[in-house]
Design a protein around this motif. Structure first.
Motif, mmCIF file in Angstrom:
data_model
loop_
_atom_site.group_PDB
_atom_site.id
_atom_site.type_symbol
_atom_site.label_atom_id
_atom_site.label_comp_id
_atom_site.label_asym_id
_atom_site.label_seq_id
_atom_site.Cartn_x
_atom_site.Cartn_y
_atom_site.Cartn_z
ATOM 1 N N TYR A 64 -7.594 0.704 9.953
ATOM 2 C CA TYR A 64 -7.007 -0.495 9.846
ATOM 3 C C TYR A 64 -7.468 -1.597 10.789
ATOM 4 O O TYR A 64 -7.476 -2.642 10.427
ATOM 5 C CB TYR A 64 -5.536 -0.436 10.019
ATOM 6 N N ASN A 66 -10.033 -4.283 12.639
ATOM 7 C CA ASN A 66 -10.855 -4.924 12.246
ATOM 8 C C ASN A 66 -11.690 -5.569 13.331
ATOM 9 O O ASN A 66 -12.837 -5.102 13.709
ATOM 10 C CB ASN A 66 -10.611 -5.823 11.057
ATOM 11 N N LYS A 126 -8.367 -17.721 6.811
ATOM 12 C CA LYS A 126 -7.937 -16.626 6.342
ATOM 13 C C LYS A 126 -6.693 -15.982 7.192
ATOM 14 O O LYS A 126 -6.494 -15.828 8.254
ATOM 15 C CB LYS A 126 -9.245 -15.407 6.495
ATOM 16 N N SER A 161 -4.575 -13.117 8.440
ATOM 17 C CA SER A 161 -4.503 -11.546 8.788
ATOM 18 C C SER A 161 -3.310 -11.019 9.423
ATOM 19 O O SER A 161 -2.631 -12.019 9.959
ATOM 20 C CB SER A 161 -5.791 -11.370 9.595
ATOM 21 N N THR A 170 -7.513 -8.177 14.690
ATOM 22 C CA THR A 170 -6.943 -8.004 13.380
ATOM 23 C C THR A 170 -7.277 -6.867 12.516
ATOM 24 O O THR A 170 -7.970 -5.919 12.977
ATOM 25 C CB THR A 170 -8.078 -9.246 12.661
ATOM 26 N N PHE A 173 -6.912 -4.544 8.610
ATOM 27 C CA PHE A 173 -6.957 -4.744 7.522
ATOM 28 C C PHE A 173 -5.554 -4.750 6.628
ATOM 29 O O PHE A 173 -4.698 -4.036 7.088
ATOM 30 C CB PHE A 173 -7.916 -3.751 6.635
ATOM 31 N N SER A 174 -5.233 -5.453 5.668
ATOM 32 C CA SER A 174 -4.065 -5.128 4.862
ATOM 33 C C SER A 174 -4.235 -3.983 4.089
ATOM 34 O O SER A 174 -5.294 -3.502 3.898
ATOM 35 C CB SER A 174 -3.885 -6.533 3.718
ATOM 36 N N ASP A 211 -3.541 -3.185 1.059
ATOM 37 C CA ASP A 211 -4.518 -2.871 -0.407
ATOM 38 C C ASP A 211 -6.099 -3.179 0.080
ATOM 39 O O ASP A 211 -6.917 -3.304 -0.782
ATOM 40 C CB ASP A 211 -4.052 -3.947 -1.087
ATOM 41 N N GLU A 212 -6.695 -3.385 1.432
ATOM 42 C CA GLU A 212 -7.883 -3.570 1.504
ATOM 43 C C GLU A 212 -8.582 -2.446 2.103
ATOM 44 O O GLU A 212 -9.651 -2.182 2.103
ATOM 45 C CB GLU A 212 -8.091 -4.634 2.598
ATOM 46 N N VAL A 213 -7.687 -1.271 2.384
ATOM 47 C CA VAL A 213 -8.354 0.076 2.692
ATOM 48 C C VAL A 213 -8.117 0.825 1.464
ATOM 49 O O VAL A 213 -7.128 1.187 0.863
ATOM 50 C CB VAL A 213 -7.102 0.860 3.595
ATOM 51 N N ARG A 214 -9.352 1.448 0.946
ATOM 52 C CA ARG A 214 -9.636 2.132 -0.053
ATOM 53 C C ARG A 214 -8.726 3.410 -0.046
ATOM 54 O O ARG A 214 -8.856 4.182 0.874
ATOM 55 C CB ARG A 214 -11.058 2.063 -0.413
ATOM 56 N N SER A 215 -8.331 3.794 -1.214
ATOM 57 C CA SER A 215 -7.949 5.077 -1.538
ATOM 58 C C SER A 215 -8.920 6.155 -1.164
ATOM 59 O O SER A 215 -10.012 6.325 -1.563
ATOM 60 C CB SER A 215 -7.269 5.064 -2.813
#
Length: 275
Positions: A105, A107, A145, A147, A162, A164-165, A167-171
């Protein structure tokens, strides 16, 4: 260090004025693209393919492609109208344990220092977080932006990272080639565990170096000392788009006048010859 943001940390009724500084830097060695034939650096221009000309910064706006070839224009005023009220505040929402946040998570990291009258509340927050062992989860607006961020202690400084949200971390399910559990023997597992334990040590970041970057720097220095270099030729100053259009227009007008003058001269000569 250059200040990149000024605002405050807010938690409860406490408000701590702070300044923000970028905590990390990328030391990758960057190359310019050079025209092999003459040694001149290649330039990149912003060109409108429809108008077939270079465009200046004032002519460029933001657009979102909602369908192929179709865009909605979003102005600075549009963005300002939806900006968070707390865009100059690091608003602490919760306090959690650092171990609960997976490193995927994280950044970008920033140093926070007390600003103006913030020395005492800054120290209060730093010491309280150190005593409780907690870090803060906050919201912050940086460069238009919003964050999520983790606020924690690094050495004697409060830092903000900062994150990642979700939904910004890919499955992980999208990663190809990952199989379900395969059977391994007890001896294989025992050997793997023993290898890990043999290599286990305390983390000492200073002992890890970028060997490739060091070799690349040595290569570049060797080429400089050996004068294996290319010198770019001196280029004439390039006029901007407006100057170029004016020059073209002036040239067209000049050629028109020259053509008219030549035509008048030929006419006079023809009349003289007829007389």
């Amino acid at each position: 260090m250059h200040t990149v943001w000024k605002g405050s940390i807010s938690f409860g009724l406490v408000n701590i004025p702070v300044k923000m500084f970028t905590a990390t830097e990328n030391k990758d060695i960057r190359f310019r693209q050079i025209h092999q034939e003459c040694g001149t650096p290649i330039r990149y221009k912003k060109v409108c393919p429809n108008c077939d000309r270079e465009v200046v910064e004032d002519e460029i706006v933001k657009g979102y492609e909602y369908e192929s070839g179709k865009y909605v224009i979003v102005s600075k005023e549009d963005l300002a109208s939806i900006a968070s009220e707390t865009r100059k505040t690091i608003e602490i929402i919760d306090f959690v344990n650092l171990e609960q946040i997976d490193p995927i998570y994280f950044n970008k990291t920033y140093f926070l220092s007390p600003h103006e009258t913030g020395d005492k509340p800054y120290q209060l927050l730093r010491n309280a977080m150190r005593k409780t062992g907690k870090i803060a989860i906050a919201k912050v607006m940086i460069r238009s932006k919003e964050s999520l961020a983790a606020v924690r202690i690094y050495e004697n400084c409060i830092v903000m990272e900062t994150i990642f949200s979700p939904d910004e971390v890919r499955s992980v399910e999208l990663v190809p080639g990952i199989q379900n559990e395969l059977s391994v023997s007890d001896s294989e597992m025992s050997m793997a565990v023993q290898l890990i334990e043999n290599l286990a040590t305390d983390f000492e970041p200073e002992k890890y170096t970028d060997e490739y970057r060091i070799r690349l720097q040595e290569l570049i220095q060797a080429k400089v000392k050996g004068e294996d270099v290319v010198t770019a030729p001196d280029l004439p100053e390039m006029a901007n788009v407006v100057d170029l259009m004016e020059a073209l227009q002036a040239s067209v007008e000049a050629t028109k006048k020259s053509k008219s003058a030549s035509k008048r001269t030929r006419t006079r000569k023809e009349k003289s010859a007829n007389e």
